[in-house]
Scaffold this motif. Structure first.
Motif, PDB file in Angstrom:
ATOM      1  N   TYR A 136       0.815  -1.215   0.000  1.00  0.00           N
ATOM      2  CA  TYR A 136       0.000   0.000   0.000  1.00  0.00           C
ATOM      3  C   TYR A 136       0.852   1.271   0.000  1.00  0.00           C
ATOM      4  CZ  TYR A 136       1.068   0.852   4.890  1.00  0.00           C
ATOM      5  OH  TYR A 136       1.730   1.128   6.056  1.00  0.00           O
ATOM      6  N   ASP A 137       2.078   1.206   0.535  1.00  0.00           N
ATOM      7  CA  ASP A 137       2.913   2.404   0.611  1.00  0.00           C
ATOM      8  C   ASP A 137       3.968   2.475  -0.496  1.00  0.00           C
ATOM      9  OD1 ASP A 137       4.398   0.315   1.671  1.00  0.00           O
ATOM     10  OD2 ASP A 137       5.141   1.458   3.390  1.00  0.00           O
ATOM     11  N   ASP A 138       3.748   1.722  -1.584  1.00  0.00           N
ATOM     12  CA  ASP A 138       4.601   1.822  -2.768  1.00  0.00           C
ATOM     13  C   ASP A 138       3.927   2.760  -3.768  1.00  0.00           C
ATOM     14  OD1 ASP A 138       6.599   0.061  -1.918  1.00  0.00           O
ATOM     15  OD2 ASP A 138       5.547  -1.691  -2.707  1.00  0.00           O
ATOM     16  N   TYR A 139       4.717   3.602  -4.397  1.00  0.00           N
ATOM     17  CA  TYR A 139       4.213   4.583  -5.350  1.00  0.00           C
ATOM     18  C   TYR A 139       4.940   4.423  -6.669  1.00  0.00           C
ATOM     19  CZ  TYR A 139       1.875   6.795  -1.463  1.00  0.00           C
ATOM     20  OH  TYR A 139       1.053   7.034  -0.403  1.00  0.00           O
ATOM     21  N   LEU A 140       4.229   4.622  -7.746  1.00  0.00           N
ATOM     22  CA  LEU A 140       4.803   4.551  -9.086  1.00  0.00           C
ATOM     23  C   LEU A 140       4.576   5.882  -9.783  1.00  0.00           C
ATOM     24  CD1 LEU A 140       6.064   2.862 -11.422  1.00  0.00           C
ATOM     25  CD2 LEU A 140       3.714   2.306 -12.099  1.00  0.00           C
ATOM     26  N   LEU A 141       5.670   6.532 -10.194  1.00  0.00           N
ATOM     27  CA  LEU A 141       5.595   7.721 -11.032  1.00  0.00           C
ATOM     28  C   LEU A 141       5.767   7.241 -12.459  1.00  0.00           C
ATOM     29  CD1 LEU A 141       5.584  10.871 -11.295  1.00  0.00           C
ATOM     30  CD2 LEU A 141       8.091  10.724 -11.262  1.00  0.00           C
TER      31      LEU A 141
END
Length: 172
Positions: free
Chosen positions: A96-101
């Protein structure tokens, strides 16, 4: 996302030697990533698709990163064959705390849930406006992009929406 898109007349051009190696850097985004790495409070990885049937693509993408982001070690560079869901190469699976730009809505849609996507608007994408999540313009300064990425990660997007609307120019 880190390099400027270079339009091609034919798909064969993507398979030519030096195509990926000679892509111009997107200086604002590259600078923002450098700042995020230096701040050391966000664990930054590169997650890139490559043409698995190309003799040059993977090597050249790594060589490009060696030139423009040498501080990012090999173990933080993840590559997936084009067309494959990017989340499958994340060590331990995405959380849940992984982000993809990313600049491609399909990649962002596959990333959510459980993780979150941030769309980089690069001047040629977002023509249909299908991505409804957080968005960042590539024309912002490296400092602004870095602050916006940090803000969306910390505040779940609230400040990016305010910043893009011109309501809050000081938030981090």
């Amino acid at each position: 996302t880190l390099a400027e898109f270079k339009p091609v007349d034919t798909l064969e051009t993507l398979y030519e030697k030096d195509y990926f190696l000679n892509l111009k850097p997107n200086e604002n985004v590259l600078g923002a990533i450098k700042q995020l790495i230096a701040q050391n409070d966000i664990d930054v990885y590169i997650l890139s698709a490559y043409l698995s049937d190309s003799r040059y693509a993977l090597y050249e993408k790594n060589a490009w990163l060696d030139k423009y982001r040498p501080e990012l070690p090999q173990e933080k560079r993840l590559f997936v064959p084009c067309g494959t869901d990017k989340s499958v190469v994340v060590p331990g699976h995405i959380k849940y705390d992984d982000y993809l730009l990313d600049d491609y809505t399909k990649n962002l849609s596959e990333w959510e849930p459980p993780a979150r996507g941030i769309k980089l608007i690069n001047g040629i994408n977002h023509t249909n406006g299908t991505w409804q999540g957080d968005k960042i313009q590539f024309t912002h300064s490296p400092e602004e992009i870095s602050n916006m990425i940090s803000s969306v990660m910390k505040y779940k997007g609230f400040y990016i929406a305010r910043y893009e609307a011109g309501l809050d120019k000081t938030s981090k």
